[in-house]
Design a protein around this motif. Structure first.
Motif, PDB file in Angstrom:
ATOM      1  N   GLY A   1     -37.426 -42.806 -11.238  1.00  0.00           N
ATOM      2  CA  GLY A   1     -36.491 -42.453 -10.179  1.00  0.00           C
ATOM      3  C   GLY A   1     -35.204 -41.839 -10.677  1.00  0.00           C
ATOM      4  O   GLY A   1     -34.157 -41.977 -10.032  1.00  0.00           O
ATOM      5  N   SER A   2     -35.254 -41.087 -11.782  1.00  0.00           N
ATOM      6  CA  SER A   2     -34.026 -40.546 -12.370  1.00  0.00           C
ATOM      7  C   SER A   2     -34.242 -39.131 -12.892  1.00  0.00           C
ATOM      8  O   SER A   2     -35.359 -38.615 -12.910  1.00  0.00           O
ATOM      9  CB  SER A   2     -33.531 -41.447 -13.506  1.00  0.00           C
ATOM     10  N   GLN A   3     -33.139 -38.522 -13.327  1.00  0.00           N
ATOM     11  CA  GLN A   3     -33.166 -37.224 -13.980  1.00  0.00           C
ATOM     12  C   GLN A   3     -32.303 -37.281 -15.234  1.00  0.00           C
ATOM     13  O   GLN A   3     -31.217 -37.864 -15.231  1.00  0.00           O
ATOM     14  CB  GLN A   3     -32.652 -36.124 -13.053  1.00  0.00           C
ATOM     15  N   THR A   4     -32.771 -36.644 -16.279  1.00  0.00           N
ATOM     16  CA  THR A   4     -32.054 -36.636 -17.553  1.00  0.00           C
ATOM     17  C   THR A   4     -30.619 -36.166 -17.389  1.00  0.00           C
ATOM     18  O   THR A   4     -30.346 -35.148 -16.753  1.00  0.00           O
ATOM     19  CB  THR A   4     -32.754 -35.691 -18.549  1.00  0.00           C
ATOM     20  N   ALA A   5     -29.684 -36.909 -17.991  1.00  0.00           N
ATOM     21  CA  ALA A   5     -28.302 -36.462 -18.106  1.00  0.00           C
ATOM     22  C   ALA A   5     -27.911 -36.254 -19.561  1.00  0.00           C
ATOM     23  O   ALA A   5     -27.275 -35.264 -19.913  1.00  0.00           O
ATOM     24  CB  ALA A   5     -27.346 -37.460 -17.453  1.00  0.00           C
ATOM     25  N   PHE A   6     -28.325 -37.191 -20.440  1.00  0.00           N
ATOM     26  CA  PHE A   6     -27.872 -37.158 -21.830  1.00  0.00           C
ATOM     27  C   PHE A   6     -28.717 -38.135 -22.628  1.00  0.00           C
ATOM     28  O   PHE A   6     -29.317 -39.064 -22.075  1.00  0.00           O
ATOM     29  CB  PHE A   6     -26.388 -37.571 -21.884  1.00  0.00           C
ATOM     30  N   VAL A   7     -28.775 -37.933 -23.945  1.00  0.00           N
ATOM     31  CA  VAL A   7     -29.342 -38.922 -24.857  1.00  0.00           C
ATOM     32  C   VAL A   7     -28.252 -39.290 -25.858  1.00  0.00           C
ATOM     33  O   VAL A   7     -27.701 -38.417 -26.535  1.00  0.00           O
ATOM     34  CB  VAL A   7     -30.598 -38.403 -25.584  1.00  0.00           C
ATOM     35  N   LEU A   8     -27.943 -40.572 -25.935  1.00  0.00           N
ATOM     36  CA  LEU A   8     -26.839 -41.054 -26.765  1.00  0.00           C
ATOM     37  C   LEU A   8     -27.367 -41.790 -27.993  1.00  0.00           C
ATOM     38  O   LEU A   8     -28.033 -42.816 -27.859  1.00  0.00           O
ATOM     39  CB  LEU A   8     -25.960 -42.004 -25.954  1.00  0.00           C
ATOM     40  N   PRO A   9     -27.063 -41.315 -29.209  1.00  0.00           N
ATOM     41  CA  PRO A   9     -27.336 -42.116 -30.399  1.00  0.00           C
ATOM     42  C   PRO A   9     -26.341 -43.278 -30.478  1.00  0.00           C
ATOM     43  O   PRO A   9     -25.128 -43.084 -30.339  1.00  0.00           O
ATOM     44  CB  PRO A   9     -27.122 -41.135 -31.564  1.00  0.00           C
ATOM     45  N   VAL A  10     -26.855 -44.480 -30.662  1.00  0.00           N
ATOM     46  CA  VAL A  10     -26.019 -45.674 -30.810  1.00  0.00           C
ATOM     47  C   VAL A  10     -26.201 -46.161 -32.238  1.00  0.00           C
ATOM     48  O   VAL A  10     -27.234 -46.741 -32.590  1.00  0.00           O
ATOM     49  CB  VAL A  10     -26.416 -46.758 -29.798  1.00  0.00           C
ATOM     50  N   GLN A  11     -25.203 -45.905 -33.065  1.00  0.00           N
ATOM     51  CA  GLN A  11     -25.311 -46.159 -34.503  1.00  0.00           C
ATOM     52  C   GLN A  11     -24.531 -47.411 -34.877  1.00  0.00           C
ATOM     53  O   GLN A  11     -23.393 -47.605 -34.450  1.00  0.00           O
ATOM     54  CB  GLN A  11     -24.775 -44.968 -35.300  1.00  0.00           C
ATOM     55  N   LEU A  65     -30.476 -43.821 -26.666  1.00  0.00           N
ATOM     56  CA  LEU A  65     -30.398 -44.330 -25.306  1.00  0.00           C
ATOM     57  C   LEU A  65     -30.494 -43.183 -24.309  1.00  0.00           C
ATOM     58  O   LEU A  65     -29.667 -42.265 -24.323  1.00  0.00           O
ATOM     59  CB  LEU A  65     -29.079 -45.088 -25.127  1.00  0.00           C
ATOM     60  N   TYR A  66     -31.521 -43.244 -23.458  1.00  0.00           N
ATOM     61  CA  TYR A  66     -31.686 -42.277 -22.373  1.00  0.00           C
ATOM     62  C   TYR A  66     -30.698 -42.602 -21.265  1.00  0.00           C
ATOM     63  O   TYR A  66     -30.643 -43.733 -20.765  1.00  0.00           O
ATOM     64  CB  TYR A  66     -33.122 -42.357 -21.837  1.00  0.00           C
ATOM     65  N   LEU A  67     -29.888 -41.615 -20.866  1.00  0.00           N
ATOM     66  CA  LEU A  67     -28.967 -41.761 -19.747  1.00  0.00           C
ATOM     67  C   LEU A  67     -29.467 -40.879 -18.612  1.00  0.00           C
ATOM     68  O   LEU A  67     -29.539 -39.649 -18.758  1.00  0.00           O
ATOM     69  CB  LEU A  67     -27.548 -41.336 -20.131  1.00  0.00           C
ATOM     70  N   GLY A  68     -29.827 -41.485 -17.497  1.00  0.00           N
ATOM     71  CA  GLY A  68     -30.350 -40.729 -16.368  1.00  0.00           C
ATOM     72  C   GLY A  68     -29.564 -40.999 -15.106  1.00  0.00           C
ATOM     73  O   GLY A  68     -28.932 -42.049 -14.955  1.00  0.00           O
ATOM     74  N   ASP A  69     -29.600 -40.033 -14.188  1.00  0.00           N
ATOM     75  CA  ASP A  69     -28.978 -40.178 -12.871  1.00  0.00           C
ATOM     76  C   ASP A  69     -30.062 -40.390 -11.821  1.00  0.00           C
ATOM     77  O   ASP A  69     -31.038 -39.636 -11.771  1.00  0.00           O
ATOM     78  CB  ASP A  69     -28.199 -38.915 -12.495  1.00  0.00           C
ATOM     79  N   ARG A  70     -29.881 -41.411 -10.995  1.00  0.00           N
ATOM     80  CA  ARG A  70     -30.683 -41.560  -9.780  1.00  0.00           C
ATOM     81  C   ARG A  70     -29.815 -41.015  -8.656  1.00  0.00           C
ATOM     82  O   ARG A  70     -28.954 -41.712  -8.120  1.00  0.00           O
ATOM     83  CB  ARG A  70     -31.064 -43.022  -9.549  1.00  0.00           C
ATOM     84  N   TYR A  82     -27.381 -45.261 -11.907  1.00  0.00           N
ATOM     85  CA  TYR A  82     -27.662 -44.917 -13.294  1.00  0.00           C
ATOM     86  C   TYR A  82     -28.920 -45.636 -13.787  1.00  0.00           C
ATOM     87  O   TYR A  82     -29.157 -46.806 -13.463  1.00  0.00           O
ATOM     88  CB  TYR A  82     -26.473 -45.292 -14.185  1.00  0.00           C
ATOM     89  N   VAL A  83     -29.699 -44.913 -14.570  1.00  0.00           N
ATOM     90  CA  VAL A  83     -30.876 -45.470 -15.230  1.00  0.00           C
ATOM     91  C   VAL A  83     -30.712 -45.235 -16.722  1.00  0.00           C
ATOM     92  O   VAL A  83     -30.714 -44.081 -17.183  1.00  0.00           O
ATOM     93  CB  VAL A  83     -32.179 -44.810 -14.714  1.00  0.00           C
ATOM     94  N   TRP A  84     -30.517 -46.313 -17.469  1.00  0.00           N
ATOM     95  CA  TRP A  84     -30.345 -46.247 -18.925  1.00  0.00           C
ATOM     96  C   TRP A  84     -31.497 -47.002 -19.584  1.00  0.00           C
ATOM     97  O   TRP A  84     -31.695 -48.194 -19.308  1.00  0.00           O
ATOM     98  CB  TRP A  84     -29.019 -46.874 -19.341  1.00  0.00           C
ATOM     99  N   LEU A  85     -32.229 -46.323 -20.440  1.00  0.00           N
ATOM    100  CA  LEU A  85     -33.409 -46.913 -21.055  1.00  0.00           C
ATOM    101  C   LEU A  85     -33.483 -46.571 -22.536  1.00  0.00           C
ATOM    102  O   LEU A  85     -33.105 -45.465 -22.941  1.00  0.00           O
ATOM    103  CB  LEU A  85     -34.673 -46.408 -20.356  1.00  0.00           C
ATOM    104  N   PRO A  86     -34.003 -47.489 -23.362  1.00  0.00           N
ATOM    105  CA  PRO A  86     -34.179 -47.175 -24.786  1.00  0.00           C
ATOM    106  C   PRO A  86     -35.345 -46.221 -24.983  1.00  0.00           C
ATOM    107  O   PRO A  86     -36.400 -46.364 -24.353  1.00  0.00           O
ATOM    108  CB  PRO A  86     -34.456 -48.541 -25.416  1.00  0.00           C
ATOM    109  N   LEU A  87     -35.136 -45.241 -25.827  1.00  0.00           N
ATOM    110  CA  LEU A  87     -36.225 -44.353 -26.234  1.00  0.00           C
ATOM    111  C   LEU A  87     -36.914 -44.952 -27.459  1.00  0.00           C
ATOM    112  O   LEU A  87     -36.260 -45.516 -28.337  1.00  0.00           O
ATOM    113  CB  LEU A  87     -35.687 -42.967 -26.578  1.00  0.00           C
ATOM    114  N   ALA A  88     -38.236 -44.835 -27.489  1.00  0.00           N
ATOM    115  CA  ALA A  88     -39.019 -45.298 -28.636  1.00  0.00           C
ATOM    116  C   ALA A  88     -39.701 -44.101 -29.282  1.00  0.00           C
ATOM    117  O   ALA A  88     -39.956 -43.076 -28.624  1.00  0.00           O
ATOM    118  CB  ALA A  88     -40.055 -46.337 -28.205  1.00  0.00           C
ATOM    119  N   PHE A  89     -40.013 -44.235 -30.564  1.00  0.00           N
ATOM    120  CA  PHE A  89     -40.558 -43.110 -31.326  1.00  0.00           C
ATOM    121  C   PHE A  89     -41.789 -43.586 -32.105  1.00  0.00           C
ATOM    122  O   PHE A  89     -41.681 -44.096 -33.223  1.00  0.00           O
ATOM    123  CB  PHE A  89     -39.491 -42.553 -32.268  1.00  0.00           C
ATOM    124  N   PRO A  90     -42.982 -43.438 -31.492  1.00  0.00           N
ATOM    125  CA  PRO A  90     -44.215 -43.853 -32.183  1.00  0.00           C
ATOM    126  C   PRO A  90     -44.440 -43.121 -33.492  1.00  0.00           C
ATOM    127  O   PRO A  90     -45.080 -43.645 -34.402  1.00  0.00           O
ATOM    128  CB  PRO A  90     -45.308 -43.521 -31.160  1.00  0.00           C
TER     129      PRO A  90
END
Length: 470
Positions: free
Chosen positions: A266-276, A284-289, A303-311
């Motif tokens: 239920g969101s759209q991409t706004a930004f991807v934030l590296p959290v170091q 961290l995926y930052l999305g707008d609903r 706001y929809v904020w979700l962790p991105l994973a990298f297989p």
């Protein structure tokens, strides 16, 4: 002796000044809810829609859109936080009064980058004329302070010819700046190299997906691999996000691949934030609903904020969590696992249902034919005291007793009217409100669709007994 006192006084003042200007203490881990409006530390809604985040010192600075009631541009707002949850409003860094060109403009998707060579913060954004989408221009503003007033530098079409709508910026590890913007009515996605001061376009680097009809780009780099995350062009309505990878911004880029579910939850991409942090870097995926997608305005967006994973080094996944835990000191972002259940009334075989699939507070809970929709699925969130909140999967709001009527409302762990205990009878459960001691009940015991759910004196009736389905 006077000289000694003077020296001591000087040292004390210097120490006091250092304490005043020092950054915050190491931030503690924070839990952040998903699919909801955020509030700043003063309790006001955070208006940072379509925005991006930049870290300066110990703080993260979040910039985004703040609209008028008619959805036209009002401000670009800036907030700061050390932990990504507790946001302090800092400034309306760009306003309608900042320049005559902005008096009747629409400004979207502001992104700020830092130019180390000039010591300047540079904001890029999409600019329209305020009445239609005919301009399709990029725009630039600058400031010497990250949250200061930004000086408008004007708007233009990149290289004098290309349309520019949804956009993002990226600073590479060598200091090179890039602009990514949707061109040719969003059918192309252009990657530009910026000038040395980051305020102009040096050249077109790539147009990797001609005809792709993508927008809402987010560009980031992980382990030498560049990731481009994008949305389809479906207006305010959410859609399938896709991503591609490359080892250089100039490409070659891979084809776009799906990530997440069919609507990006239920969101759209706004930004991807590296959290170091001390344990590494999370993304961290930052999305707008968007509020416009459910009958509201931009200022109603969530706001929809979700962790991105990298297989693997070149693949990415995105999964739903109703809340996340962010530890900015460690650099970790983790999702809370959750199981969602339906509630099926014993007497009717129908499901507890948020009426009309509403995402708004105050929507009534009724019974309806079971259909597997997110408005019929609930997370029984344990509160640690024998009670649970029932969090609706689709709206991220909580079931609440309101003078016998049951509605969905903004979740508050302190609200006893949102706390329910479970009493088991065989294979069925009764849900008892902590606020009144009454049971969740289908009004009148009717089996009809759209019958209201209420609370009523517990009596063991089959219209107060429920099955938790998958």
């Amino acid at each position: 002796m006077r000289r000694l006192y003077a020296v001591l006084l000087t040292l004390c003042l210097a120490l006091a000044g250092a304490l005043v200007t020092a950054g915050p203490a190491q931030a503690a881990p924070q839990t952040i809810g998903n699919g909801v409006r955020f509030a700043d530390v003063d309790g006001n809604p955070v208006h940072a829609h379509g925005g991006g985040i930049i870290k300066v010192g110990a703080y993260y600075y979040w910039f985004g859109e703040h609209r008028n009631d008619d959805n036209t541009f009002r401000y670009v707002d800036a907030y700061r936080s050390a932990d990504l949850k507790n946001w302090e409003f800092r400034n309306h860094v760009l306003t309608q009064a900042s320049d005559p060109e902005l008096a009747t403009a629409n400004i979207e998707r502001p992104k700020v980058m830092y130019n180390a060579a000039t010591g300047t913060f540079v904001m890029w954004m999409h600019k329209e004329n305020g009445s239609d989408y005919g301009e399709a221009r990029a725009a630039v503003a600058v400031s010497d302070a990250v949250d200061g007033d930004y000086e408008w530098r004007g708007s233009f079409r990149p290289l004098g010819q290309h349309m520019s709508r949804d956009l993002t910026v990226f600073t590479d590890t060598d200091g090179t700046g890039y602009l990514v913007s949707a061109a040719r009515e969003n059918y192309d996605l252009h990657i530009y190299r910026l000038t040395a001061d980051h305020t102009g376009i040096a050249g077109l680097v790539a147009n990797p997906w001609p005809g792709g009809h993508r927008e809402a780009p987010a560009l980031f780099k992980r382990g030498g691999v560049y990731f481009m995350l994008t949305s389809g062009a479906t207006g305010w309505n959410p859609n399938q996000q896709q991503y591609a990878t490359a080892t250089s911004p100039a490409g070659p880029w891979s084809p776009m691949r799906d990530v997440g579910d069919a609507t990006a939850y239920g969101s759209q991409t706004a930004f991807v934030l590296p959290v170091q942090g001390s344990s590494g870097t999370s993304y961290l995926y930052l999305g707008d609903r968007w509020g416009n997608s459910f009958g509201g305005r931009v200022n109603d967006s969530r706001y929809v904020w979700l962790p991105l994973a990298f297989p693997s080094a070149t693949s990415m996944s995105l999964s739903w969590s109703p809340e996340i835990t962010v530890d900015t000191a460690a650099g970790t972002v983790t999702g809370t696992p959750a199981t969602y259940s339906t509630l099926i009334a014993r007497h009717s075989g129908k499901c507890a249902d948020v009426t009309s699939r509403s995402l708004w507070q105050g929507a009534q809970i009724k019974q309806y034919d079971c259909n597997g929709g997110g408005n019929q699925r609930f997370w029984f969130k344990p509160l640690g005291n024998g009670h649970h909140q029932l969090v609706v999967r689709e709206s991220s709001l909580c079931l609440q007793e309101n003078a016998s009527t049951v509605t969905q409302e903004n979740c508050s762990a302190a609200a006893t009217a949102q706390q329910w205990s479970l009493s088991t009878t065989g294979s069925f459960v009764s849900l008892v409100s902590r606020a009144t001691g009454e049971c969740l009940d289908v009004s009148g015991g009717t089996t009809a669709n759209s019958a209201a759910l209420i609370t009523y004196t517990c009596n063991g009736g089959s219209n107060q007994q429920w099955t938790r389905g998958a």
